[in-house]
Design an enzyme around this catalytic site. Sequence first.
Site, PDB file in Angstrom:
ATOM      1  N   ARG A  92       1.124  -1.057   0.046  1.00  0.00           N
ATOM      2  CA  ARG A  92      -0.472  -0.452  -0.017  1.00  0.00           C
ATOM      3  C   ARG A  92       1.043   0.729   0.257  1.00  0.00           C
ATOM      4  NH1 ARG A  92      -6.139  -0.334   0.240  1.00  0.00           N
ATOM      5  NH2 ARG A  92      -6.264   1.842   0.156  1.00  0.00           N
ATOM      6  N   LEU A  93       1.141   1.864  -0.898  1.00  0.00           N
ATOM      7  CA  LEU A  93       1.483   2.764  -0.826  1.00  0.00           C
ATOM      8  C   LEU A  93       1.263   4.135   0.329  1.00  0.00           C
ATOM      9  CD1 LEU A  93       3.310   4.761  -2.847  1.00  0.00           C
ATOM     10  CD2 LEU A  93       1.197   6.103  -4.076  1.00  0.00           C
ATOM     11  N   HIS A  94       2.625   4.295   0.947  1.00  0.00           N
ATOM     12  CA  HIS A  94       2.434   5.290   1.947  1.00  0.00           C
ATOM     13  C   HIS A  94       3.511   6.252   1.719  1.00  0.00           C
ATOM     14  CE1 HIS A  94       4.128   1.870   3.226  1.00  0.00           C
ATOM     15  NE2 HIS A  94       5.430   2.678   3.798  1.00  0.00           N
ATOM     16  N   LEU A  95       3.351   7.969   2.699  1.00  0.00           N
ATOM     17  CA  LEU A  95       4.603   9.001   2.706  1.00  0.00           C
ATOM     18  C   LEU A  95       4.492   8.519   4.254  1.00  0.00           C
ATOM     19  CD1 LEU A  95       5.544  10.961   1.551  1.00  0.00           C
ATOM     20  CD2 LEU A  95       3.816  12.047   2.586  1.00  0.00           C
TER      21      LEU A  95
END
Length: 179
Positions: A92-95
Site C-alpha cells: 500500500r503506497l504510503h508517505l
Amino acid sequence: MAWKLQLINSMKDPELVISKNNLLTVIKDKYPKAEKHFLVLPNENIIGINKLTKDHIELLRDMLLKGREIARDLGEGRKFRYGFHAVPSLQRLHLHVISDDFNSPALKTAKHWNSFTTSFFLEAQNVIRDLENAGRVITPSKMECDRLLRTPLHCHKCEFKPKNMPNLKVHIVEHLNSS
C-alpha cells in the site's frame, strides 16, 4: 505474507487514524522510528511507488500537503522528512512523515536507520519530479538498495560514526539535549 497488508487494517483502526477524508487517510506508524512518525496513505488501493504514473502526480502533491499539515499541527515544532522507501516492506503506497530526531525504542537496527537516512529514502519532492520528468519513479537497483541498507552507521546531523546502534542512540539523545 499477510503482515505485508497490515496497513489496510491500520487505516480502519480508530486508535491509529489521525485524519481521514475522501482521498487520504493519515495514521500513526505502529512502530515509529522517531518521536513523531505518521503515514499518509491514499484511500485508492495503490500497491506501491513502482505502480505510480504521471496520473498520480496530483495525488502525491495532496499526500505531501497533508503530511506537511500533520507535521505542522502535531509536530510540536520539530523538523520533518517526507518520503517513501525505495523498497517498502509493506504493501500500500504510503508517505512517511517522520521527525528527524529518530529517537524511538522501535528504531533497533542499522537497516531501520539506513532506510531513513540514506538515499534508500526517496524524498517526496524527488518522487513527484521523477513522475513529471520521466513518467515513473526512479529507484535504486536492488543491489544498490541492499548496499544502502548495509551502509555503516553514521549520524545524520554530524560526522560521528558509531560502532553499533546502542552507541548511535546515545549520540542521538546528546543532539536532542543540546538543542
